[in-house]
Design a protein around this motif. Structure first.
Motif, mmCIF file in Angstrom:
data_model
loop_
_atom_site.group_PDB
_atom_site.id
_atom_site.type_symbol
_atom_site.label_atom_id
_atom_site.label_comp_id
_atom_site.label_asym_id
_atom_site.label_seq_id
_atom_site.Cartn_x
_atom_site.Cartn_y
_atom_site.Cartn_z
ATOM 1 N N PHE A 19 4.698 -8.095 -4.550
ATOM 2 C CA PHE A 19 5.656 -8.858 -4.786
ATOM 3 C C PHE A 19 7.024 -8.038 -5.226
ATOM 4 O O PHE A 19 8.165 -8.091 -4.804
ATOM 5 C CB PHE A 19 5.776 -9.795 -5.944
ATOM 6 N N ASP A 20 6.543 -6.901 -5.917
ATOM 7 C CA ASP A 20 7.232 -5.864 -6.285
ATOM 8 C C ASP A 20 8.094 -5.039 -5.255
ATOM 9 O O ASP A 20 9.030 -4.862 -5.069
ATOM 10 C CB ASP A 20 6.924 -4.850 -7.467
ATOM 11 N N THR A 21 6.870 -4.721 -4.336
ATOM 12 C CA THR A 21 7.186 -3.968 -3.018
ATOM 13 C C THR A 21 8.170 -4.654 -2.405
ATOM 14 O O THR A 21 9.226 -3.894 -1.565
ATOM 15 C CB THR A 21 5.692 -3.393 -2.301
ATOM 16 N N PHE A 22 7.992 -5.812 -2.023
ATOM 17 C CA PHE A 22 8.832 -6.815 -0.991
ATOM 18 C C PHE A 22 10.189 -6.887 -1.838
ATOM 19 O O PHE A 22 11.071 -6.794 -1.003
ATOM 20 C CB PHE A 22 8.133 -8.221 -1.327
ATOM 21 N N ILE A 23 10.325 -7.053 -3.068
ATOM 22 C CA ILE A 23 11.551 -7.253 -3.602
ATOM 23 C C ILE A 23 12.474 -5.777 -3.529
ATOM 24 O O ILE A 23 13.572 -5.810 -3.194
ATOM 25 C CB ILE A 23 11.639 -7.406 -5.093
ATOM 26 N N GLU A 70 6.134 -1.132 7.779
ATOM 27 C CA GLU A 70 5.614 -2.334 7.468
ATOM 28 C C GLU A 70 3.885 -2.055 6.806
ATOM 29 O O GLU A 70 3.286 -2.739 6.015
ATOM 30 C CB GLU A 70 5.660 -3.630 8.348
ATOM 31 N N LEU A 71 3.534 -1.268 7.938
ATOM 32 C CA LEU A 71 2.249 -1.014 7.547
ATOM 33 C C LEU A 71 2.082 0.033 6.402
ATOM 34 O O LEU A 71 1.001 -0.198 5.580
ATOM 35 C CB LEU A 71 1.580 -0.200 8.799
ATOM 36 N N SER A 72 2.930 0.702 6.278
ATOM 37 C CA SER A 72 2.888 1.571 4.978
ATOM 38 C C SER A 72 3.109 0.805 3.668
ATOM 39 O O SER A 72 2.387 1.088 2.984
ATOM 40 C CB SER A 72 4.049 2.724 4.876
ATOM 41 N N MET A 73 3.945 -0.211 3.792
ATOM 42 C CA MET A 73 4.194 -1.127 2.784
ATOM 43 C C MET A 73 2.774 -1.905 2.170
ATOM 44 O O MET A 73 2.356 -2.018 1.212
ATOM 45 C CB MET A 73 5.262 -2.158 2.795
ATOM 46 N N MET A 74 2.009 -2.114 3.463
ATOM 47 C CA MET A 74 0.725 -2.906 3.095
ATOM 48 C C MET A 74 -0.091 -2.085 2.532
ATOM 49 O O MET A 74 -0.836 -2.462 1.611
ATOM 50 C CB MET A 74 0.381 -3.226 4.419
#
Length: 313
Positions: free
Chosen positions: A184-188, A209-213
């Motif tokens: 959730f922190d990454t998304f925000i 998006e893959l890196s965020m995952m």
């Protein structure tokens, strides 16, 4: 107060369940692009592209996602070179392992991985942060297969003994990852376009998006924490690379100079010492922070290409 505590615990349990369920789905939907090779009973991921006289091997920093972090550099260099990126145990698509996370064992893992995957040297090793410390010792242990070393804002084992990493912070991040709070922190951070996201993830939308995952699923894994805890305890080898070409790309970070002058000076002194390790070494200062490989991939690519050209004169 009890109701508040119970409410927070319930939210944490729900977050953990949701995150672990999403994690399984995400990895199923995003299979590794390369080969999964068995090393010591566990599987490691390695991916290569291009053809050339040399094989350039990229390795990430602590808890980093090599495929995402080097994506633009990797693709640019693959046009005329053989380029390889791999995940250490506990990183990216690679398994978690019970093997020791000393640099000696990590070097053995990489040597075996390159051999079993069919990749051939001579190798140009490119490592960021503690990945740079890794490839430095790899070159010392296996000089016969190494043609050059590029360290991206990376120090020697001696530096890590002088400036050991935080003993608590990685465990806090690991807790946030396991419970899904990091998701959730990454998304925000990303949705609000906070400045921190610029240095955390690649510019390319193809792998962002893959890196965020990978960030919220594998940050501060058990293996990476063991690596970090081992940094200041690793065996120091003789301070030499003989005549193996060495390029140091060092962040010229004005914020670090201002807020932590002592650490900055310690690191810069280590960089000067590293220049003496090889009879064929040079240093380039890159304006920016520790993650300049994400923010300035074109600059890093040009420096590596120049290194390759000068090395083969």
């Amino acid at each position: 107060m009890i109701k508040i505590v119970l409410g927070l615990v319930s939210i944490l349990i729900a977050s953990t369940f949701y995150h672990q369920m999403c994690k399984k789905i995400e990895f199923r939907q995003n299979p590794p692009p390369g080969k999964m090779i068995e090393i010591g009973g566990d599987k490691m991921h390695i991916y290569g592209q291009g053809e050339g006289e040399f094989t350039i091997v990229f390795t990430s920093g602590g808890s980093g996602f090599a495929y995402g972090h080097f994506y633009e550099i990797f693709n640019a260099l693959a046009e005329n070179n053989r380029v390889v990126v791999y995940d250490r145990f506990g990183y990216g698509w690679s398994d978690t392992t019970s093997r020791p996370r000393t640099l000696e064992q990590i070097n053995k893992d990489l040597y075996e991985l390159l051999d079993k995957s069919g990749e051939t040297g001579p190798y140009i090793l490119v490592g960021h942060s503690i990945g740079g410390t890794e490839v430095l010792q790899f070159a010392q242990r296996y000089p016969e297969v190494v043609e050059g070393v590029v360290m991206l804002d990376a120090g020697s084992v001696s530096y890590h003994k002088e400036e050991p990493p935080s003993a608590v912070y990685p465990y806090l991040l690991s807790f946030a990852r396991f419970t899904g709070l990091l998701r959730f922190d990454t998304f925000i951070v990303d949705k609000l376009n906070l400045s921190a996201s610029e240095s955390m993830f690649p510019r390319s939308e193809e792998v962002k998006e893959l890196s965020m995952m990978m960030h919220y699923n594998r940050l501060c894994s058990r293996n990476s924490i063991k690596e970090i805890n081992q940094l200041s305890k690793n065996k120091e080898l003789e301070n030499t690379l003989w005549d193996i070409p060495l390029l140091l790309l060092t962040a010229n970070d004005n914020k670090l100079k201002e807020h932590n002058k002592e650490v900055n000076n310690l690191f810069m002194d280590d960089q000067k010492n590293l220049l003496e390790w090889s009879t064929n070494s040079k240093q380039r200062l890159i304006n920016g922070n520790h993650m300049f490989l994400l923010n300035q991939p074109d600059v890093v690519t040009e420096e590596i290409l120049d290194f390759l050209d000068n090395r083969v004169e």
